[in-house]
Scaffold this active site. Sequence first.
Site, mmCIF file in Angstrom:
data_model
loop_
_atom_site.group_PDB
_atom_site.id
_atom_site.type_symbol
_atom_site.label_atom_id
_atom_site.label_comp_id
_atom_site.label_asym_id
_atom_site.label_seq_id
_atom_site.Cartn_x
_atom_site.Cartn_y
_atom_site.Cartn_z
ATOM 1 N N GLU A 101 8.936 -23.245 15.269
ATOM 2 C CA GLU A 101 9.273 -23.973 14.050
ATOM 3 C C GLU A 101 10.346 -23.248 13.248
ATOM 4 O OE1 GLU A 101 4.792 -24.601 14.801
ATOM 5 O OE2 GLU A 101 6.250 -22.983 14.998
ATOM 6 N N HIS A 156 9.343 -17.917 15.607
ATOM 7 C CA HIS A 156 8.443 -18.889 16.221
ATOM 8 C C HIS A 156 9.227 -20.185 16.425
ATOM 9 C CE1 HIS A 156 4.382 -16.960 14.850
ATOM 10 N NE2 HIS A 156 5.178 -16.104 15.465
ATOM 11 N N CYS A 205 1.244 -21.847 12.845
ATOM 12 C CA CYS A 205 0.588 -20.682 12.262
ATOM 13 C C CYS A 205 0.803 -20.684 10.739
ATOM 14 C CB CYS A 205 1.147 -19.400 12.883
ATOM 15 S SG CYS A 205 2.842 -19.027 12.342
ATOM 16 N N CYS A 250 4.625 -20.485 9.772
ATOM 17 C CA CYS A 250 5.348 -21.741 9.992
ATOM 18 C C CYS A 250 4.854 -22.838 9.062
ATOM 19 C CB CYS A 250 5.242 -22.149 11.459
ATOM 20 S SG CYS A 250 6.034 -20.931 12.563
ATOM 21 N N SER A 275 -0.147 -26.073 17.219
ATOM 22 C CA SER A 275 -0.525 -26.064 15.808
ATOM 23 C C SER A 275 0.190 -24.921 15.070
ATOM 24 C CB SER A 275 -2.048 -25.879 15.719
ATOM 25 O OG SER A 275 -2.511 -25.930 14.406
#
Length: 145
Positions: free
Chosen positions: A52, A50, A79, A82, A77
């Site tokens: 991040e 992802h 998950c 992350c 936002s």
Amino acid sequence: MDKFMQAAIEEAQKGLAEGGIPIGSVIVHNNKIIGRGHNRRVQSGSPILHGEMDAFENAGRQSAQTYRESVIYTTLSPCSMCSGAIILYGIGKVIVGENYTFLGDEALLIARGVSVEVLQNQQCIHLMQSFIDTHPQLWNEDIGV
């Protein structure tokens, strides 16, 4: 717009241009980007890359102090995965581009003492909404639906 959120948006756009999911992130320490990344799950065939997580990977090994003093910017936002990494590395502040299209685990972050600021940035919303509209199956796969 904040230059660091703009850098995260540029990462998201890079991911989209590569055929991936448009989520970008940067980690900032002392007003300097130490890690940047974008969702590369599709490009790398990875279940964990992802935005991040890619930013953490690219930041490399940093001292606990450096991470505690850092801020992570992310276009969407975070998950649960992350958010867990943010907590694990002690990042104290998260700046979120938007949580309109997806509300991640912000409540967990806040419960663990992380400051969360949500911008509802229209560019971030448009990037994700357009992607979700045109690639619903890929989006649902990424968020585990």
